[in-house]
Each structure stands twice: as C-alpha cells, then as structure tokens.
Scaffold this motif. Structure first.
Motif, PDB file in Angstrom:
ATOM      1  N   LEU A  64       0.836  -1.202   0.000  1.00 56.35           N
ATOM      2  CA  LEU A  64       0.000   0.000   0.000  1.00 56.35           C
ATOM      3  C   LEU A  64       0.868   1.247   0.000  1.00 56.35           C
ATOM      4  O   LEU A  64       1.942   1.266   0.591  1.00 56.35           O
ATOM      5  CB  LEU A  64      -0.915  -0.007   1.221  1.00 56.35           C
ATOM      6  CG  LEU A  64      -1.915  -1.158   1.256  1.00 56.35           C
ATOM      7  CD1 LEU A  64      -2.750  -1.106   2.531  1.00 56.35           C
ATOM      8  CD2 LEU A  64      -2.810  -1.139   0.027  1.00 56.35           C
ATOM      9  N   ASP A  89      -2.244   5.430   4.744  1.00 60.53           N
ATOM     10  CA  ASP A  89      -3.563   5.626   4.142  1.00 60.53           C
ATOM     11  C   ASP A  89      -4.540   4.667   4.834  1.00 60.53           C
ATOM     12  O   ASP A  89      -4.700   3.508   4.443  1.00 60.53           O
ATOM     13  CB  ASP A  89      -3.475   5.337   2.637  1.00 60.53           C
ATOM     14  CG  ASP A  89      -4.764   5.688   1.904  1.00 60.53           C
ATOM     15  OD1 ASP A  89      -5.829   5.731   2.568  1.00 60.53           O
ATOM     16  OD2 ASP A  89      -4.704   5.893   0.687  1.00 60.53           O
ATOM     17  N   ASP A 100      -7.808   4.416   5.068  1.00 59.86           N
ATOM     18  CA  ASP A 100      -8.918   3.837   4.287  1.00 59.86           C
ATOM     19  C   ASP A 100      -8.413   2.692   3.407  1.00 59.86           C
ATOM     20  O   ASP A 100      -9.045   1.637   3.321  1.00 59.86           O
ATOM     21  CB  ASP A 100      -9.593   4.900   3.412  1.00 59.86           C
ATOM     22  CG  ASP A 100     -10.381   5.893   4.261  1.00 59.86           C
ATOM     23  OD1 ASP A 100     -10.790   5.525   5.377  1.00 59.86           O
ATOM     24  OD2 ASP A 100     -10.563   7.043   3.815  1.00 59.86           O
ATOM     25  N   ALA A 101      -7.283   2.928   2.754  1.00 57.77           N
ATOM     26  CA  ALA A 101      -6.726   1.883   1.883  1.00 57.77           C
ATOM     27  C   ALA A 101      -6.348   0.646   2.703  1.00 57.77           C
ATOM     28  O   ALA A 101      -6.569  -0.491   2.276  1.00 57.77           O
ATOM     29  CB  ALA A 101      -5.500   2.417   1.132  1.00 57.77           C
ATOM     30  N   GLU A 115      -9.565  -1.237   3.670  1.00 53.80           N
ATOM     31  CA  GLU A 115     -10.138  -1.923   2.506  1.00 53.80           C
ATOM     32  C   GLU A 115      -9.316  -3.174   2.185  1.00 53.80           C
ATOM     33  O   GLU A 115      -9.869  -4.270   1.978  1.00 53.80           O
ATOM     34  CB  GLU A 115     -10.161  -0.945   1.323  1.00 53.80           C
ATOM     35  CG  GLU A 115     -10.899  -1.465   0.088  1.00 53.80           C
ATOM     36  CD  GLU A 115     -10.046  -2.373  -0.775  1.00 53.80           C
ATOM     37  OE1 GLU A 115     -10.601  -3.371  -1.294  1.00 53.80           O
ATOM     38  OE2 GLU A 115      -8.826  -2.100  -0.919  1.00 53.80           O
TER      39      GLU A 115
END
Ligand SMILES: *Cc1c(COP(=O)(O)O)cnc(C)c1O
Length: 379
Positions: free
Chosen positions: A134, A143, A145-146, A149
């Motif tokens: 990532l 990050d 959110d990344a 997910e």
C-alpha cells in the motif's frame, strides 16, 4: 547456480544494509564518521550489559538455553503475557522469517506498506507469497482507508510497522481500532513495533497489546533490543503472540539455538535497567525536535520532513538523493538514501548525538543551499 535455486530465490531483492564506517573511511578518506544510517542508539546499552558480558566471557563452552527461559520470564510480566506466549529471535527479523516459514505457501497473500521495511517483503516473497504493497498518502501518512479496505479482503498476513520505517508516521489509537475492526479473523496481524520505546512517548500512540488483548483473533506484536535498548550488535528481538500455539509453530521452524548466550545475557541485563533505556529514548525525542528545528531554520526550498514518532527522520530533498548522499559521505556522514521506486528523492537520517546531528544539518545546508560558484548573476 541460478538453475539450482528455488524459483523464488534469484529474483529476491538483496536487503540494503548500507555502508560500514570502515568502508566510508577508506573510500572517502575521512576519519570522523557520523553513523546516521541504521537507526542505532547513540547512547548505547546499559552499563549493566558490559558487566554481565565480562562475567559471561569465562563460560562460553556450553550451549545457550534453546528456550530463552530467563529472558522470557523477565519479559512476560512487563508485557502482561505468560512466557509461553513470548518468542525470542536473533533480532526481530528472525521472528519475521519464522512467521513466513511457518505460515506462508506459494500464492498466499501478504499485505505490507511501501516504502517500508525491506524484510516485510523479502521473507514472504522467499516463500512464494504474493505481496500487496500500500502507498502513503501525499502528506506522507499511512492511508487508513486503503489499509482497512485491503485488510477486509483477508490477506494471510498483514505486516504493519507502527511507527513506519522509513517514514516514522504512525497509526494512532483510533486508527488502530479501525484496522482491528476491518481485519477478518483469518488474517494474522503482525504489528512490528521496532521503535516502540520512542513511539510510546508520542501523544496518541496506541497501546497495541491492550487493544489486542482478549480479541479472539491471531496477532503478534514484535519488539526489539536493537533500537531503544542499544543492542543492535547482539541481535535480540521478541514477540508477544495472541496464543501459545503460534509460538509453538514458530518453535518448529526456528534454528534450535537461535539466540546465542551473549545475546540472552545482554538482553536480560539491559531489560533490568529500564531507566537507562527510558533516558536515552527521551533524549532522542528531544534531539529529534532540535534536528527538525535546525533543518527548518535552513529554509531550504523544497525540503520536506515527514512527522516522525521514531528515532529517525524521512526527508524529501526535492531532488535525486544519490548526489546528495555522495556529498554527505564525502563529509563523513552516513545516512540512508531511499531506493524504493518513487522515493529516490528521500533520505532517511537517524537521530544521533548532538554533534553528529549538527554536522548533518550543517552539511545538508551546504549541499542543498550551495549556489553555483563563479557564475555572474549578469547584473
Ligand atoms: C530495525 C527494525 C527491525 C529489527 O530489527 P532487529 O535488529 O532484527 O531486531 C524490525 N522492523 C523494523 C521496522 C525495523 O526498523
């Protein structure tokens, strides 16, 4: 030879361990070296370590304790886990390797951060696993959110260095809760807290052990004697696992005497002098702030320093790091020019003793601030 190797081996990147002080002395003809490339502890280990090692010197003919019994018993109460949930390694990198040997088969998915700690990618690839890396946010932060997910897609292992090496950014307590909530139970969370002794002093840094305790899910928190405890030369790291069964799996793949006697003796002595560690870590945090202030005072256009909760700074030079690094080496300063794609403008520099930090700041000012000599401005 390449044909004899397993297909995973030849393409593996070689870990970038940097230049030795002697190599720099010889190659650049400088004698005073500032070692700021490996996040070593300039305050050194507790004086109790040298005494314990002197005593040990007369007892080297016997094998070490294959189970690190005394060290695990000493670590256990302070981390709130019974000794059976503690694993000790020849550095925490040894534990990263054990985890990959024990858990990964070809095609398994592993989630990591990039830029990141090289071994988080090298050991999984060695086993034929697929690595998903990532990216950072533009502000040089994780990050979140990344991460949530990607975690929700259930990799076999997620390697999370908190704080990050090389960036120094961290997931704070709220972010850490979100990561845990997003992660399926089939994923092993590896929380690499190599810089814990520094990061615990940063406001908002999560108490990962408390957050993970009593969760019915697999996890391991890795820490090391290499950084805050000043024992990088002897190689001792430890992990606190969710479950004694995970430690039992790791025991099957490690070399039986993976932690030598000097390492066990030194780590035990260092662990007994928490005040020494604490003093060094607090000094380092203070020196990190002076280093940032010194760099900011240079007012170099394009220079950007990532916020750091660790004992190093990740600096965007705004230009390729190779020539800057060469100019630093010529002045006897060893830092770490980052080599991962997209980060060739970055330099990681460890927080050292005041004189070395000042040398680094001064040199960077000279190198980046220098105007071309002998050119008329055409007035
Ligand atoms: C320095 C470091 C380690 C480990 O080191 P050992 O010396 O092997 O204990 C592990 N992870 C990260 C992210 C590091 O920066």
């Amino acid at each position: 030879m390449h044909e004899m190797a397993r297909p995973e081996v030849s393409p593996l990147p070689v870990y970038n361990a940097g230049l030795s002080s002697d190599a720099v002395r010889t190659r650049y003809g400088v004698d005073r070296i500032a070692r700021l490339a490996s996040n070593e502890n300039p305050f050194g280990a507790s004086p109790a370590v040298a005494r314990a090692l002197a005593d040990l010197a007369e007892h080297l003919s016997t094998y070490p304790d294959a189970n690190c019994t005394a060290l695990r018993q000493a670590i256990a109460p302070r981390v709130g886990a019974e000794p059976g949930r503690i694993v000790v390694g020849n550095g925490s990198e040894d534990i990263l390797q054990m985890l990959c040997l024990a858990l990964l088969s070809p095609g398994d998915r592993v989630l990591v951060q990039r830029p990141g700690f090289g071994l988080h990618e090298i050991f999984p690839k060695m086993m034929g696993a697929e690595v998903e890396a990532l990216a950072l946010t533009p502000a040089l932060e994780f990050d979140l959110d990344a991460w949530c997910e990607a975690l929700s897609r259930g990799p076999k292992i997620a390697m999370i260095a908190n704080p990050s090496n090389p960036v120094g950014c961290m997931f704070d307590a709220a972010a850490f809760e979100r990561l845990l909530a997003a992660t399926p139970h089939g994923t092993l969370l590896v929380i690499d807290e190599a810089y814990y002794e520094y990061a615990r002093l940063a406001p908002g840094f999560p108490d990962a052990l408390a957050a993970l305790r009593d969760r019915q899910r697999p996890w391991i928190v890795l820490r090391t004697f290499s950084k805050g405890w000043g024992l990088a030369g002897l190689r001792v790291g430890y992990g606190i696992a969710s479950d004694a069964a995970l430690v039992a799996l790791l025991d099957r793949v490690r070399t039986p005497f993976n932690v030598n006697q000097a390492a066990q003796t030194a780590a035990l002595a260092a662990w007994g002098d928490e005040a020494h560690m604490d003093h060094g870590a607090r000094e380092t945090v203070r020196l990190r702030a002076s280093m940032i202030a010194g760099l900011n005072a240079l007012a170099l256009p394009g220079l950007r320093i990532a916020p750091s909760a660790a004992n190093f700074l990740f600096i965007d030079l705004g230009r390729p790091n190779g020539p800057v690094n060469e100019a630093l080496l010529a002045r006897g300063i060893i830092a770490k020019p980052w080599k991962e794609a997209g980060y060739e403008h970055f330099l990681r520099v460890s927080v050292g003793l005041p004189a070395d930090n000042e040398r680094f700041v001064h040199a960077l000012g000279e190198i980046l601030g220098a105007r071309p000599q002998g050119l008329s401005t055409g007035a």
